[in-house]
Design a protein around this motif. Structure first.
Motif, short mmCIF file in Angstrom:
data_model
loop_
_atom_site.label_atom_id
_atom_site.label_comp_id
_atom_site.label_asym_id
_atom_site.label_seq_id
_atom_site.Cartn_x
_atom_site.Cartn_y
_atom_site.Cartn_z
N MET A 20 1.51 -4.94 54.63
CA MET A 20 2.34 -3.74 54.28
C MET A 20 1.26 -2.72 54.41
N ALA A 21 1.46 -1.43 54.91
CA ALA A 21 0.47 -0.30 55.10
C ALA A 21 0.72 0.30 53.58
N HIS A 22 -0.48 0.85 53.35
CA HIS A 22 -0.50 1.48 51.97
C HIS A 22 -1.52 3.01 52.23
N PRO A 23 -0.79 4.00 51.80
CA PRO A 23 -1.33 5.30 52.04
C PRO A 23 -2.17 5.59 50.68
N HIS A 30 -4.83 5.37 44.12
CA HIS A 30 -3.63 4.45 44.24
C HIS A 30 -2.78 4.73 45.51
N CYS A 31 -2.01 3.69 45.64
CA CYS A 31 -0.94 3.56 46.84
C CYS A 31 -0.02 4.56 46.69
N HIS A 32 0.21 5.39 47.60
CA HIS A 32 1.32 6.53 47.24
C HIS A 32 2.87 5.97 47.80
N HIS A 33 2.91 4.75 48.06
CA HIS A 33 4.19 4.30 48.20
C HIS A 33 4.60 3.93 46.37
N LEU A 34 5.48 4.74 46.00
CA LEU A 34 5.83 4.78 44.66
C LEU A 34 6.17 3.33 43.97
N TYR A 35 6.77 2.51 44.88
CA TYR A 35 7.05 1.27 44.21
C TYR A 35 5.84 0.12 44.25
N HIS A 36 4.89 0.39 45.34
CA HIS A 36 3.68 -0.28 44.96
C HIS A 36 2.86 0.13 43.89
N MET A 37 2.95 1.50 43.65
CA MET A 37 2.13 1.87 42.61
C MET A 37 2.57 1.41 41.28
N GLY A 40 1.41 -2.23 40.48
CA GLY A 40 0.13 -2.51 40.41
C GLY A 40 -0.81 -2.00 41.17
N MET A 41 -0.44 -1.32 42.35
CA MET A 41 -1.72 -0.74 43.27
C MET A 41 -2.06 0.60 42.66
N MET A 42 -2.65 0.46 41.56
CA MET A 42 -3.35 1.61 40.92
C MET A 42 -4.61 1.36 40.24
#
Ligand SMILES: [Cu+2]
Length: 493
Positions: free
Chosen positions: A420-423, A472-479, A482-484
């Motif tokens: 998946m892409a992650h901003p 962090h990733c600016h995809h709220l649900y990725h953040m 754990g993507m923080m």
């Protein structure tokens, strides 16, 4: 006074961080009148509830408004950000000033370090607003899903002098489900209980059952499949300034006039491509930072990112939809620019073709108006983005020991090992993109950069703002799953 008491006080202050943190005391009126840009009283901004209409159903959402009802803020570059933020909602909240570089205490991520704003509480923020740019503000919690976001526009003297009309477009993805329900579905769990963030948002007031059955979750059926996953969530609607294309905002523009489009992707989990249609566009800034102009009609904007696009209207005028195409899907949203008397045709909510899949083509072409000073790196970090669709957990590998010292030039190489892409967004700083997929570039200065699947990016920044700063990733649900990570200044925390 302990740290928490101090942070909850009227001044969010330099003393907590040392005198160098660039917070100045409140000016007296006499001092304030020396410059037309300084203010003697704070601007008021309130977190409240609003009811909007989405597809003929009413939805109770959050709002961030000034006393006159206007959303967000428009400030002068070089002035002070002097804002009294108050909460009129019945749950704790806090707002992050995305794109500004405030002292850490004012950043707006709960308990990092400032506590959540309690119901009815007011907190004053004072710090230099910085240079001009298209920024925004939003809750750094699941409340973001329920539209707790607004524009934060900083205008320069030159911006105000130019003969151009400013049109701000804030994009959202909207669901009648709550963020907690969306997250639960993503995790494939029927379990009740607390989410990672633990801060609630609200449900739509009508149509819940219908929307629940109609809400399809994409890509959860194929864990481990080595294909690109574009969208985690199929939303009920995609909004531009709170409206769908069934009833879009129509902005009156002058025949032969010039428009500066300020696009903000405030969606929590949806990337878009801006399509200016029959109007030739010129991209002049990304994330509020100037770039050498890029001509085109199609510009990618991932979550958290902003685009400033100049448009010239034809002398005969007309009606011109400015669309935001959902990535890899037919849904779209947008506004219509129309001169007086122009016939405005309805634009379908779904297009004939799917929106483009975002890559780094545009990123590779961007050159900054003002690059970082050339300088060797004092410190280099390598991060890898990983994720597991099966149990919906995301992570940033290599994030332990992300410690920097004030004054250092820091380089961070990020490789996306997921499909998946992650901003990726760094708080408190502006970075320059200096590498893309192994090749050096003198890329844009910005605060959020997209990492498509299996891509790598190197970013560089100057450690000039002490704190413990989220990366962090600016995809709220990725953040929230754990993507923080945190860039921590030596001696803080
Ligand atoms: Cu992500």
């Amino acid at each position: 006074m302990n740290r928490r008491d101090f942070l909850n006080g009227v001044m969010v202050g330099a003393a907590a961080l040392g005198a160098s943190a660039a917070l100045r005391p409140i000016r007296t009126f006499a001092q304030a009148t020396k410059s037309s840009f300084t203010r003697s009283a704070p601007r008021s901004l309130s977190v409240g509830y609003r009811t909007i209409d989405v597809k003929g159903k009413s939805a109770r959402v959050f709002g961030l408004i000034q006393p006159d009802g206007r959303p967000g803020l428009a400030l002068d570059a070089g002035a002070e950000f002097d804002v009294a933020l108050s909460s009129a909602i019945d749950e704790p909240t806090l707002i992050h000033w995305h794109g500004l570089a405030p002292p850490w205490a004012a950043d707006g991520v709960p308990d990092n370090p400032a506590a959540l704003l309690k119901p009815s509480e007011t907190r004053r923020y004072i710090f230099p607003v910085g240079a001009g740019g298209t920024h925004w503000m939003h809750a750094h919690t699941l409340q973001e899903q329920n539209l707790l976001a607004a524009p934060l526009i900083v205008r320069t003297v030159d911006d105000l002098k130019r003969d151009e009309q400013e049109v701000v477009v804030l994009l959202h993805d909207f669901s009648f489900l709550s963020a907690e329900e969306l997250l639960e579905k993503l995790k494939g769990s029927a379990a009740h209980g607390a989410t990672p963030m633990g801060h609630g948002s609200m449900q739509g007031t009508t149509g819940m059952q219908q929307m629940m059955s109609g809400n399809r979750m994409s890509n959860m059926a194929m864990p481990g499949m080595a294909a690109m996953d574009l969208n985690d969530i199929d939303y009920d609607a995609y909004l531009a300034n709170d409206r769908t294309l069934d009833d879009p905002e129509v902005v009156r523009v002058e025949k032969g006039g010039h428009v500066r489009l300020r696009v903000i992707n405030g969606a929590t989990a949806t990337a878009f491509t801006i399509d200016t249609g029959h109007l030739a566009g010129e991209l002049i800034a990304v994330d509020g930072q100037g770039v050498q102009p890029v001509a085109g009609t199609s510009f990618a904007v991932s979550m958290g990112q902003r685009l400033d696009i100049l448009l010239s209207l034809p002398k005969d005028g007309g009606a011109f939809p400015i669309l935001a195409l959902r990535e890899g899907a037919v849904e779209r949203t947008g506004v219509v620019l129309a001169s007086a008397g122009a016939t405005i045709r309805k634009v379908a909510v779904e297009g004939d073709a799917k929106g483009p899949v975002l890559g780094l083509d545009l990123e590779r072409r961007l050159r900054p108006a003002i690059p970082l000073a050339a300088r060797p790196a004092d410190r280099h970090f390598e991060l890898s983005l990983t994720g597991d669709m099966a149990d919906y957990s995301w992570a940033i590998g290599g994030a332990d020991g992300l410690v920097v010292k004030r004054g250092e030039r820091v380089e961070v190489a990020i490789t996306n090992m997921s499909m998946m892409a992650h901003p990726m967004h760094l708080h408190g700083h502006h970075f320059q993109v200096i590498g893309i997929n192994g090749a050096p570039v003198a890329g844009a200065v910005r605060d959020t950069v997209l990492l498509p699947p299996m891509a790598s990016v190197v970013l560089a920044f100057d450690a000039d703002n002490p704190g413990r700063w989220p990366l962090h990733c600016h995809h709220l649900y990725h953040m929230v799953t754990g993507m923080m990570a945190y860039v921590t200044y030596d001696g803080i925390g």
